[in-house]
Design a protein around this motif. Structure first.
Motif, PDB file in Angstrom:
ATOM      1  N   UNK A 165       0.815  -1.201   0.000  1.00 38.30           N
ATOM      2  CA  UNK A 165       0.000   0.000   0.000  1.00 38.30           C
ATOM      3  C   UNK A 165       0.856   1.262   0.000  1.00 38.30           C
ATOM      4  N   UNK A 166       1.947   1.239   0.797  1.00 39.52           N
ATOM      5  CA  UNK A 166       2.774   2.437   0.937  1.00 39.52           C
ATOM      6  C   UNK A 166       4.138   2.043   1.494  1.00 39.52           C
ATOM      7  N   UNK A 167       5.109   2.960   1.347  1.00 44.79           N
ATOM      8  CA  UNK A 167       6.420   2.775   1.982  1.00 44.79           C
ATOM      9  C   UNK A 167       6.770   3.972   2.873  1.00 44.79           C
ATOM     10  N   UNK A 168       5.809   4.865   3.080  1.00 42.56           N
ATOM     11  CA  UNK A 168       6.084   6.077   3.861  1.00 42.56           C
ATOM     12  C   UNK A 168       5.198   6.198   5.096  1.00 42.56           C
ATOM     13  N   UNK A 169       4.238   5.299   5.289  1.00 43.12           N
ATOM     14  CA  UNK A 169       3.338   5.396   6.441  1.00 43.12           C
ATOM     15  C   UNK A 169       4.140   5.196   7.733  1.00 43.12           C
ATOM     16  N   UNK A 170       4.126   6.164   8.674  1.00 43.51           N
ATOM     17  CA  UNK A 170       4.985   6.055   9.867  1.00 43.51           C
ATOM     18  C   UNK A 170       4.417   5.142  10.949  1.00 43.51           C
ATOM     19  N   UNK A 171       3.107   4.929  10.978  1.00 42.63           N
ATOM     20  CA  UNK A 171       2.483   4.113  12.024  1.00 42.63           C
ATOM     21  C   UNK A 171       1.479   3.161  11.387  1.00 42.63           C
ATOM     22  N   UNK A 172       1.224   2.051  12.026  1.00 45.36           N
ATOM     23  CA  UNK A 172       0.262   1.090  11.479  1.00 45.36           C
ATOM     24  C   UNK A 172      -1.130   1.709  11.362  1.00 45.36           C
ATOM     25  N   UNK A 173      -1.884   1.376  10.302  1.00 46.79           N
ATOM     26  CA  UNK A 173      -3.261   1.858  10.194  1.00 46.79           C
ATOM     27  C   UNK A 173      -4.120   1.265  11.307  1.00 46.79           C
ATOM     28  N   UNK A 174      -5.165   1.996  11.666  1.00 45.14           N
ATOM     29  CA  UNK A 174      -6.008   1.571  12.786  1.00 45.14           C
ATOM     30  C   UNK A 174      -6.799   0.312  12.459  1.00 45.14           C
ATOM     31  N   UNK A 175      -7.259   0.191  11.230  1.00 45.13           N
ATOM     32  CA  UNK A 175      -8.092  -0.969  10.861  1.00 45.13           C
ATOM     33  C   UNK A 175      -7.612  -1.527   9.524  1.00 45.13           C
ATOM     34  N   UNK A 176      -6.473  -2.224   9.501  1.00 43.65           N
ATOM     35  CA  UNK A 176      -5.956  -2.753   8.236  1.00 43.65           C
ATOM     36  C   UNK A 176      -6.828  -3.878   7.691  1.00 43.65           C
ATOM     37  N   UNK A 177      -6.879  -3.954   6.370  1.00 41.43           N
ATOM     38  CA  UNK A 177      -7.615  -5.049   5.732  1.00 41.43           C
ATOM     39  C   UNK A 177      -6.777  -6.317   5.818  1.00 41.43           C
ATOM     40  N   UNK A 178      -7.395  -7.477   5.881  1.00 40.37           N
ATOM     41  CA  UNK A 178      -6.637  -8.723   5.890  1.00 40.37           C
ATOM     42  C   UNK A 178      -5.720  -8.815   4.672  1.00 40.37           C
ATOM     43  N   UNK A 179      -4.466  -9.145   4.927  1.00 42.65           N
ATOM     44  CA  UNK A 179      -3.500  -9.253   3.835  1.00 42.65           C
ATOM     45  C   UNK A 179      -2.851  -7.946   3.453  1.00 42.65           C
ATOM     46  N   UNK A 180      -3.185  -6.816   4.108  1.00 41.27           N
ATOM     47  CA  UNK A 180      -2.587  -5.526   3.771  1.00 41.27           C
ATOM     48  C   UNK A 180      -1.073  -5.581   3.973  1.00 41.27           C
ATOM     49  N   UNK A 181      -0.329  -4.995   3.039  1.00 42.16           N
ATOM     50  CA  UNK A 181       1.132  -5.065   3.082  1.00 42.16           C
ATOM     51  C   UNK A 181       1.723  -3.658   3.000  1.00 42.16           C
ATOM     52  N   UNK A 182       2.810  -3.458   3.735  1.00 42.99           N
ATOM     53  CA  UNK A 182       3.501  -2.169   3.768  1.00 42.99           C
ATOM     54  C   UNK A 182       4.999  -2.412   3.830  1.00 42.99           C
ATOM     55  N   UNK A 183       5.763  -1.479   3.211  1.00 39.18           N
ATOM     56  CA  UNK A 183       7.205  -1.421   3.439  1.00 39.18           C
ATOM     57  C   UNK A 183       7.421  -0.370   4.511  1.00 39.18           C
ATOM     58  N   UNK A 184       8.209  -0.721   5.522  1.00 37.50           N
ATOM     59  CA  UNK A 184       8.299   0.147   6.694  1.00 37.50           C
ATOM     60  C   UNK A 184       9.463   1.126   6.578  1.00 37.50           C
ATOM     61  N   UNK A 185       9.168   2.439   6.780  1.00 38.85           N
ATOM     62  CA  UNK A 185      10.221   3.443   6.692  1.00 38.85           C
ATOM     63  C   UNK A 185      11.049   3.488   7.989  1.00 38.85           C
ATOM     64  N   UNK A 186      12.172   4.204   7.917  1.00 36.89           N
ATOM     65  CA  UNK A 186      12.972   4.417   9.124  1.00 36.89           C
ATOM     66  C   UNK A 186      12.156   5.221  10.133  1.00 36.89           C
ATOM     67  N   UNK A 187      12.237   4.832  11.415  1.00 41.02           N
ATOM     68  CA  UNK A 187      11.518   5.551  12.450  1.00 41.02           C
ATOM     69  C   UNK A 187      10.069   5.169  12.586  1.00 41.02           C
ATOM     70  N   UNK A 188       9.659   4.064  11.957  1.00 42.90           N
ATOM     71  CA  UNK A 188       8.264   3.638  12.097  1.00 42.90           C
ATOM     72  C   UNK A 188       7.964   3.344  13.569  1.00 42.90           C
ATOM     73  N   UNK A 189       6.747   3.658  13.998  1.00 39.20           N
ATOM     74  CA  UNK A 189       6.394   3.517  15.412  1.00 39.20           C
ATOM     75  C   UNK A 189       5.307   2.503  15.659  1.00 39.20           C
ATOM     76  N   UNK A 190       4.866   2.462  16.903  1.00 38.83           N
ATOM     77  CA  UNK A 190       3.810   1.537  17.293  1.00 38.83           C
ATOM     78  C   UNK A 190       4.255   0.100  17.134  1.00 38.83           C
ATOM     79  N   UNK A 191       3.364  -0.721  16.588  1.00 39.92           N
ATOM     80  CA  UNK A 191       3.671  -2.135  16.378  1.00 39.92           C
ATOM     81  C   UNK A 191       4.759  -2.346  15.335  1.00 39.92           C
ATOM     82  N   UNK A 192       5.085  -1.308  14.608  1.00 40.05           N
ATOM     83  CA  UNK A 192       6.139  -1.407  13.581  1.00 40.05           C
ATOM     84  C   UNK A 192       7.507  -0.983  14.104  1.00 40.05           C
TER      85      UNK A 192
END
Length: 336
Positions: A40-67
Motif C-alpha cells: 500500500x505504501x512505503x512512507x506510512x509512519x504508524x500502522x493503520x487503525x483498521x488494516x484489511x486482511x492481507x494488507x502489506x507495507x514497506x516500513x520506513x525508518x523511524x516507524x512507530x507503534x507495532x512497527x
C-alpha cells in the motif's frame, strides 16, 4: 536442518507434528504476502487503525507503534497481528500509492525507473544496444515482410532541419547516405573517409527537379529517356531530358536542358532575291544567325531580317550581284 525454508522463511512440517494445518496455513499466509508483491505504501509512519486482511507495507525508518524497530521490513496483517519479513537481495515490490517499482539492493529499497507511455526500451539481437541505437541487430540479413499486402519502412523526423536517412558504413565510418538530411530535399551523397561528403544527386522537394552537383558521366552510348527525349522547364528548372533533337525539310535542331537551342541547314540561295529560312524549331526570341557559301567561288552570305521563327538569307558575288549557291546556315539562341 532448519525449521524454515532458505529464501522465504516458510515453516516446515515436522515429523509426527500435531495440528499440521497450523504450520501449513502459516506458510500459505507468507506465500500470499510475498507472491505478486504490491504494498500500500512505503512512507506510512504508524500502522493503520483498521488494516484489511492481507494488507502489506514497506516500513520506513523511524516507524512507530507495532512497527517499531522494523525499518526496511515487509509488514503484512494476517488478520489478527502484524507479521514481518526481512527482504532478500533482488526482491521486488510495487508501491501502489506512488506507482513505483522497487528492488531490494545494497541493504535498501531502490527505485527502478518505469518506462513512460510510448517510451522505447533498448533491444539488442545478438549485439548490445545503446542510448542512440536502441534497437541493434547483428545478423547476416534483416527481413521486413508484408502482413498480407504491402509494407512500408517509415523514417520520420521532427523538423525539416533534422535528418531522416539511411547511412551506409565501412568499419563504422560513413561512406554513403541517402535521404533528407538538413532539409526536405532528397539527396544521395558519398564519402571516401566519413568526414568529407559530396552530393551526387538531389531531388527538390518543391519541384521534383533532379540536380547533379558533381556533374554526370555516361560511359558508352549517349542514350536513354533521361538523356535523349523531350526537354522541358518549369520555373527555371529542367523537368525533362538532357537533350532533344529533331530534323525536317528546313534542317535539324538540338535543344539543351538549360534552354540553349541550335538549328542548322544547307539551303540554296536565289539570284532573284532573298530566301526565307524557317527554322526546324522555333526560338523564344530572334537568334544569332550566321553561315557560309560553298567554296570554289568568291561569294559572300548575308543575313537579312531575323525573327524568332525565320531569317532572310542572300548570297552575293564580289561585284555585288546575288547568286544561287549552296549555303550552310546556323542559328543559335534559346527555346525558352
Amino acid at each position: 536442518m532448519s525449521d524454515l525454508s532458505a529464501n522465504l522463511s516458510l515453516p516446515y512440517l515436522a515429523p509426527a507434528q500435531a495440528q499440521k494445518h497450523v504450520t501449513h496455513n502459516e506458510a500459505l499466509l507468507r506465500l500470499d504476502a510475498l507472491v505478486q508483491l504490491a504494498v500500500q505504501s512505503r512512507t506510512l509512519p504508524d500502522p493503520p487503525a483498521a488494516p484489511a486482511p492481507g494488507a502489506r507495507y514497506l516500513l520506513p525508518a523511524g516507524a512507530g507503534g507495532a512497527w517499531s524497530g522494523q525499518a526496511g521490513a515487509l509488514a503484512f496483517w494476517d488478520g489478527t497481528a502484524w507479521q514481518f519479513l526481512a527482504p532478500g537481495p533482488g526482491w521486488r515490490a510495487f508501491v501502489l500509492d506512488e506507482a513505483a517499482a522497487l528492488v531490494w539492493h545494497g541493504g535498501d529499497w531502490q527505485e527502478m525507473p518505469l518506462p513512460t507511455q510510448g517510451q522505447m526500451l533498448e533491444l539488442g539481437l545478438n549485439t548490445a544496444p545503446d542510448a542512440v541505437n536502441r534497437l541493434a541487430v547483428a545478423s547476416e540479413a534483416t527481413l521486413l515482410s508484408h502482413a498480407g499486402a504491402g509494407h512500408q519502412l517509415k523514417i520520420n523526423k521532427a523538423a525539416a532541419g533534422d535528418t531522416a536517412s539511411l547511412l551506409f558504413q565501412t568499419g563504422w565510418s560513413g561512406r554513403a547516405e541517402m535521404g533528407c538530411a538538413g532539409d526536405d530535399d532528397f539527396a544521395v551523397k558519398v564519402s571516401e573517409d566519413g568526414a568529407g561528403w559530396r552530393t551526387g544527386l538531389s531531388l527538390s522537394a518543391a519541384t521534383g527537379v533532379a540536380h547533379l552537383p558533381q556533374g554526370a558521366r555516361v560511359d558508352g552510348a549517349l542514350s536513354g529517356s533521361g538523356v535523349l527525349g523531350t526537354v522541358g522547364q518549369l520555373a527555371g528548372e529542367s523537368i525533362g531530358a538532357l537533350l532533344e533533337q529533331g530534323s525536317g525539310a528546313e534542317g535539324a535542331y538540338l535543344r539543351l536542358a538549360d534552354g540553349t537551342q541550335l538549328c542548322w541547314h544547307t539551303l540554296t540561295s536565289s539570284a532573284a532575291g532573298v530566301v526565307s529560312w524557317s527554322y526546324p524549331a522555333a526560338f523564344a526570341a530572334p537568334p544569332v544567325v550566321s553561315g557560309s557559301c560553298a567554296s570554289g567561288a568568291a561569294q559572300l552570305l548575308s543575313v537579312g531580317a531575323v525573327a524568332a521563327g525565320s531569317a532572310e538569307i542572300s548570297a552575293w558575288d564580289l561585284i555585288g550581284a546575288r547568286v544561287a549557291t549552296a549555303c550552310a546556315v546556323l542559328a543559335v539562341g534559346r527555346w525558352v
